[in-house]
Write a protein that holds these residues in place. Structure first.
Motif, mmCIF file in Angstrom:
data_model
loop_
_atom_site.group_PDB
_atom_site.id
_atom_site.type_symbol
_atom_site.label_atom_id
_atom_site.label_comp_id
_atom_site.label_asym_id
_atom_site.label_seq_id
_atom_site.Cartn_x
_atom_site.Cartn_y
_atom_site.Cartn_z
ATOM 1 N N LYS A 486 -21.737 -6.870 8.758
ATOM 2 C CA LYS A 486 -20.968 -6.994 9.999
ATOM 3 C C LYS A 486 -21.783 -7.854 10.957
ATOM 4 O O LYS A 486 -22.855 -7.439 11.417
ATOM 5 C CB LYS A 486 -20.702 -5.618 10.596
ATOM 6 C CG LYS A 486 -19.855 -4.738 9.677
ATOM 7 C CD LYS A 486 -19.481 -3.424 10.321
ATOM 8 C CE LYS A 486 -18.376 -3.620 11.334
ATOM 9 N NZ LYS A 486 -17.919 -2.321 11.891
ATOM 10 N N VAL A 487 -21.258 -9.049 11.245
ATOM 11 C CA VAL A 487 -21.991 -9.982 12.106
ATOM 12 C C VAL A 487 -21.998 -9.425 13.525
ATOM 13 O O VAL A 487 -20.952 -9.027 14.055
ATOM 14 C CB VAL A 487 -21.316 -11.373 12.109
ATOM 15 C CG1 VAL A 487 -22.158 -12.372 12.892
ATOM 16 C CG2 VAL A 487 -21.097 -11.849 10.684
ATOM 17 N N ASP A 488 -23.170 -9.368 14.136
ATOM 18 C CA ASP A 488 -23.274 -8.747 15.454
ATOM 19 C C ASP A 488 -22.394 -9.447 16.479
ATOM 20 O O ASP A 488 -22.257 -10.672 16.480
ATOM 21 C CB ASP A 488 -24.718 -8.766 15.940
ATOM 22 C CG ASP A 488 -24.866 -7.921 17.179
ATOM 23 O OD1 ASP A 488 -24.732 -6.690 17.069
ATOM 24 O OD2 ASP A 488 -25.076 -8.493 18.274
ATOM 25 N N GLN A 489 -21.840 -8.634 17.376
ATOM 26 C CA GLN A 489 -20.872 -9.209 18.322
ATOM 27 C C GLN A 489 -21.482 -10.197 19.302
ATOM 28 O O GLN A 489 -20.762 -11.021 19.879
ATOM 29 C CB GLN A 489 -20.088 -8.125 19.046
ATOM 30 C CG GLN A 489 -20.876 -6.952 19.545
ATOM 31 C CD GLN A 489 -19.937 -5.948 20.208
ATOM 32 O OE1 GLN A 489 -19.424 -6.196 21.288
ATOM 33 N NE2 GLN A 489 -19.693 -4.838 19.553
ATOM 34 N N SER A 490 -22.799 -10.159 19.483
ATOM 35 C CA SER A 490 -23.398 -11.123 20.420
ATOM 36 C C SER A 490 -23.204 -12.572 19.933
ATOM 37 O O SER A 490 -23.099 -13.485 20.751
ATOM 38 C CB SER A 490 -24.879 -10.811 20.613
ATOM 39 O OG SER A 490 -25.543 -10.909 19.370
ATOM 40 N N PHE A 491 -23.152 -12.785 18.631
ATOM 41 C CA PHE A 491 -22.913 -14.149 18.113
ATOM 42 C C PHE A 491 -21.458 -14.560 18.356
ATOM 43 O O PHE A 491 -21.167 -15.689 18.704
ATOM 44 C CB PHE A 491 -23.212 -14.236 16.616
ATOM 45 C CG PHE A 491 -24.653 -13.937 16.293
ATOM 46 C CD1 PHE A 491 -25.654 -14.862 16.590
ATOM 47 C CD2 PHE A 491 -25.004 -12.737 15.710
ATOM 48 C CE1 PHE A 491 -26.979 -14.582 16.308
ATOM 49 C CE2 PHE A 491 -26.326 -12.449 15.427
ATOM 50 C CZ PHE A 491 -27.311 -13.358 15.721
ATOM 51 N N ILE A 492 -20.554 -13.587 18.127
ATOM 52 C CA ILE A 492 -19.123 -13.869 18.238
ATOM 53 C C ILE A 492 -18.767 -14.226 19.685
ATOM 54 O O ILE A 492 -17.962 -15.115 19.944
ATOM 55 C CB ILE A 492 -18.295 -12.646 17.776
ATOM 56 C CG1 ILE A 492 -18.805 -12.112 16.435
ATOM 57 C CG2 ILE A 492 -16.804 -12.979 17.733
ATOM 58 C CD1 ILE A 492 -18.794 -13.102 15.287
ATOM 59 N N LYS A 493 -19.447 -13.499 20.617
ATOM 60 C CA LYS A 493 -19.175 -13.686 22.041
ATOM 61 C C LYS A 493 -19.350 -15.153 22.456
ATOM 62 O O LYS A 493 -18.599 -15.674 23.272
ATOM 63 C CB LYS A 493 -20.142 -12.798 22.822
ATOM 64 C CG LYS A 493 -19.699 -12.468 24.217
ATOM 65 C CD LYS A 493 -20.387 -11.216 24.713
ATOM 66 C CE LYS A 493 -21.546 -11.569 25.637
ATOM 67 N NZ LYS A 493 -22.413 -10.427 25.905
ATOM 68 N N LYS A 499 -23.486 -23.664 20.414
ATOM 69 C CA LYS A 499 -23.507 -24.274 19.068
ATOM 70 C C LYS A 499 -24.407 -23.515 18.112
ATOM 71 O O LYS A 499 -24.115 -23.393 16.915
ATOM 72 C CB LYS A 499 -23.974 -25.726 19.172
ATOM 73 C CG LYS A 499 -22.888 -26.634 19.706
ATOM 74 C CD LYS A 499 -23.125 -28.063 19.237
ATOM 75 C CE LYS A 499 -21.987 -28.952 19.711
ATOM 76 N NZ LYS A 499 -22.400 -29.875 20.780
ATOM 77 N N ASP A 500 -25.532 -23.003 18.645
ATOM 78 C CA ASP A 500 -26.453 -22.247 17.791
ATOM 79 C C ASP A 500 -25.758 -21.022 17.204
ATOM 80 O O ASP A 500 -25.839 -20.758 16.011
ATOM 81 C CB ASP A 500 -27.669 -21.763 18.589
ATOM 82 C CG ASP A 500 -28.614 -22.904 18.908
ATOM 83 O OD1 ASP A 500 -28.457 -23.984 18.282
ATOM 84 O OD2 ASP A 500 -29.471 -22.730 19.771
ATOM 85 N N ASP A 501 -25.086 -20.281 18.113
ATOM 86 C CA ASP A 501 -24.423 -19.066 17.644
ATOM 87 C C ASP A 501 -23.331 -19.395 16.636
ATOM 88 O O ASP A 501 -23.135 -18.665 15.653
ATOM 89 C CB ASP A 501 -23.842 -18.288 18.831
ATOM 90 C CG ASP A 501 -24.934 -17.544 19.594
ATOM 91 O OD1 ASP A 501 -26.091 -17.576 19.114
ATOM 92 O OD2 ASP A 501 -24.648 -16.952 20.641
ATOM 93 N N ALA A 502 -22.633 -20.482 16.864
ATOM 94 C CA ALA A 502 -21.592 -20.900 15.914
ATOM 95 C C ALA A 502 -22.228 -21.224 14.568
ATOM 96 O O ALA A 502 -21.739 -20.797 13.506
ATOM 97 C CB ALA A 502 -20.843 -22.109 16.460
ATOM 98 N N ALA A 503 -23.341 -21.952 14.603
ATOM 99 C CA ALA A 503 -24.010 -22.340 13.359
ATOM 100 C C ALA A 503 -24.540 -21.106 12.625
ATOM 101 O O ALA A 503 -24.408 -20.973 11.400
ATOM 102 C CB ALA A 503 -25.158 -23.296 13.657
ATOM 103 N N ILE A 504 -25.121 -20.182 13.398
ATOM 104 C CA ILE A 504 -25.668 -18.966 12.773
ATOM 105 C C ILE A 504 -24.543 -18.174 12.110
ATOM 106 O O ILE A 504 -24.666 -17.731 10.962
ATOM 107 C CB ILE A 504 -26.406 -18.075 13.810
ATOM 108 C CG1 ILE A 504 -27.697 -18.777 14.257
ATOM 109 C CG2 ILE A 504 -26.733 -16.708 13.220
ATOM 110 C CD1 ILE A 504 -28.364 -18.133 15.458
ATOM 111 N N THR A 505 -23.429 -18.026 12.843
ATOM 112 C CA THR A 505 -22.313 -17.254 12.294
ATOM 113 C C THR A 505 -21.808 -17.898 11.001
ATOM 114 O O THR A 505 -21.613 -17.207 9.980
ATOM 115 C CB THR A 505 -21.167 -17.154 13.325
ATOM 116 O OG1 THR A 505 -21.714 -16.614 14.525
ATOM 117 C CG2 THR A 505 -20.046 -16.258 12.827
#
Ligand code: C2E
Ligand code: MG
Ligand code: MG
Length: 571
Positions: A486-493, A499-505
């Motif tokens: 379950k990908v943590d919601q802080s990335f989804i937010k 862009k980093d969070d998008a790439a990580i997700t």
């Protein structure tokens, strides 16, 4: 009198009895002059009868009791005719000894007192064993240091003095870090030796006028009566930490330990010994929480925190008894099939006065105090019962997700209790998915893996919750028998803005798939987030955009509408 006694056979008999009596006996006249003593008298005091006859017994006085003491004795003899008590006397050789003495008046036919008889026994031995008992009651048998009782008494005395002289005091609560592990690894005798070494090091850190105490197990305390300025106390605390951190060789093992020290000051942090000791303890706990091996002065902020903690702990207990907890459920949508595959149960506290309380406000405290165990058991049971109710109602069988805390995972017999709850509700193991956070999986890796494998073998599904914020790597995950990430919601937010969070997700999704894991995004709140996730082939979503966590009956309605299928269909 001596001659008198020997004058006929009766008195001879009396003299013989006197002399064979084990207790010292002395008979005086009304003026207090000695008339008769027996052999035991001579044995105890060292004086022969010739040396004492005709004298007043003042030569026995030790000086330990004042004139008032003797005045009271005489007063009682005059009024009551007898006196009994403990008295310290001096032997001929100069040594002072305690005796138990009883004096009574001998009356003539008219009832007038004519003589006094003093009978006494040497109670040195008894006194010594009494003293030994008192000593043992105030000291640790292992380290010979003052124990909790004695340091409490000394602290109370020191406070009284400090009050009068307007002085300051410092109280240090010292706890060894991870001492239990030393005991477990090297055995109790080595642990005991280590405690003795620690007590010696503590002695070398402070002055003789300071009290060091061995409270229990691995906890010690120090009362500083002279060095009460903050800087000085801090120096001593640091000195103790340095001394204790020196390696110790015991039984061919080299052991390195550390300690956590909490400090309270009189009068700033309290004016009675209970408060000062409690505040030092609280400051010490703070050090432990911040990673051990250090010292910390008490502050009001720590105190308020502890008070709230105690109240919260009691309130949680009460909540369990009164059944104030409730489960909400949040659906998980499969983006490929458009079906709801799982319902995650999320605990809520319906507080009679404060209303709805979210888990963030009480789960961490429940974890610290181990109350998470009964809460967790309650949650598992309640979720499984609800699953059974839904099946009975003809609602398509859905998996139930239950969040598990690290503590629960380390509990013995976890597998058995999970299986028995499933059985009680006549549910297959596949109906259950346990969500565990990354940190649990990483804590005590071996034990964790073993439990996970057992659960997995029995068909219970496992999900790693809040993935990405912990310190695990995807590579590590290979070892874990989990099904879902379950990908943590802080990335989804921040998916659409960062862009980093998008790439990580995107990376988590594709790497998860490489490991054959299902990847779920938590906290999906917008259409564009959903769009991104679909585009990157995420398997499922959860979040307010689909549904908030809902009470069971409202969730039923949500399921019946079937609107959610559209969300998946917009792909
Ligand atoms: P979690 O397991 O990661 O649960 C997700 C949390 O995010 C839930 O918070 C949920 O209400 C919230 N959430 C869901 N969708 C959205 C969204 O779109 N936006 C935002 N901002 N939030 C969303 P909740 O219910 O407050 O639970 C918080 C945490 O408490 C949970 O995180 C879980 O770790 C823990 N928890 C909840 N129930 C239990 C339980 O029964 N046992 C244990 N041990 N922990 C629990
Ligand atoms: Mg969860
Ligand atoms: Mg989560």
């Amino acid at each position: 009198m001596k001659n008198l006694i020997k004058s006929d056979s009766n008195t001879q008999l009396a003299a013989s009895v006197l002399n064979h009596h084990l207790k010292g006996i002395m008979i005086t006249n009304l003026k207090g002059r000695i008339m008769v003593v027996n052999d035991a008298f001579s044995k105890i005091t060292g004086y022969s009868s010739d040396e004492v006859i005709g004298k007043k017994p003042t030569f026995l006085y030790s000086g330990r009791q004042g004139a008032d003491f003797y005045k009271i004795i005489w007063a009682e003899l005059h009024t009551l005719g007898e006196w009994q008590g403990e008295i310290w006397n001096r032997r001929k050789n100069g040594t002072v000894y305690p005796e138990w003495l009883s004096i009574s008046g001998i009356r003539d036919d008219e009832g007038e007192i004519t003589h006094y008889v003093a009978i006494f026994s040497d109670i040195t031995e008894r006194k010594l064993s009494e003293e030994r008992l008192v000593y043992l009651a105030h000291h640790s048998i292992l380290t010979d240091l003052p124990n909790h009782r004695l340091i409490s008494e000394r602290l109370a005395q020191a406070i009284k003095q400090a009050e009068r002289k307007k002085k300051k005091l410092a109280f240090l609560s010292i706890d060894l870090d991870h001492f239990k592990q030393v005991n477990e690894a090297f055995g109790r005798p080595v642990g005991d030796e280590l405690l003795i070494t620690v007590s010696n090091r503590l002695k070398s850190a402070v002055r003789d006028c300071d009290t060091i105490s061995h409270l229990s197990g691995d906890s010690f305390a120090i009362l500083l009566t002279e060095s009460s300025e903050v800087e000085h106390t801090a120096t001593i605390a640091q000195k103790i930490l340095n001394l204790l951190s020196k390696p110790t060789t015991l039984d061919q093992h080299t052991i390195i330990i550390s300690a956590s020290i909490g400090i309270s000051l009189y009068p700033a942090d309290g004016t009675d010994n209970k408060t000062l000791m409690a505040h030092a303890d609280q400051a010490m706990s703070r050090v432990k929480k911040q990673g051990c091996n250090g010292y910390q002065f008490y502050s009001e902020e720590i105190g308020i925190h502890s008070l709230e903690r105690i109240e919260l702990k009691m309130a949680i207990r009460r909540a369990l008894e009164r059944n104030e907890f409730e489960l909400y459920y949040q659906p998980k949508l499969d983006l490929k099939t458009g079906e709801i595959t799982c319902l995650e149960s999320l605990i809520r506290w319906q507080h009679p006065e404060k209303g709805l309380i979210l888990p963030a406000a009480f789960i961490p405290m429940a974890e610290e105090t181990n109350l998470i165990i009964p809460i967790g058991e309650w949650g598992l049971r309640a979720a499984c019962k609800q699953a059974r109710r839904w099946i009975n109602k003809g609602i398509p069988p859905l998996r139930i997700g239950v969040n598990f805390s690290a503590r629960q995972f380390q509990q013995e017999g976890l597998l058995e209790s999970v299986l028995s709850v499933l059985q009680e509700n006549d549910l297959p193991s596949s109906a259950l998915e346990l969500e565990i956070t990354e940190s649990i999986a990483m804590d005590q890796v071996d034990k964790g893996i073993k439990t996970m494998n057992q659960l997995n073998k029995h068909g219970v599904r496992l999900a790693i919750d809040d993935f990405g914020i912990g310190y695990s790597s995807l590579g590590y995950l290979r070892q874990f028998p989990v099904h879902t990430l379950k990908v943590d919601q802080s990335f989804i937010k921040n998916l659409t803005t960062n862009k980093d969070d998008a790439a990580i997700t995107a990376a988590i999704i594709s790497m998860g798939h490489n490991l054959n894991l299902e990847v779920i995004a938590e906290g999906v709140e917008t259409e564009s987030e959903l769009g991104f996730l679909k585009q990157h082939d995420c398997d499922g979503v959860q979040g307010y955009y689909l549904s908030r966590p809902l009470p069971a009956d409202m969730l039923e309605e949500f399921l019946l509408t079937g609107n959610y299928r559209e969300l998946a269909g917009t792909r």
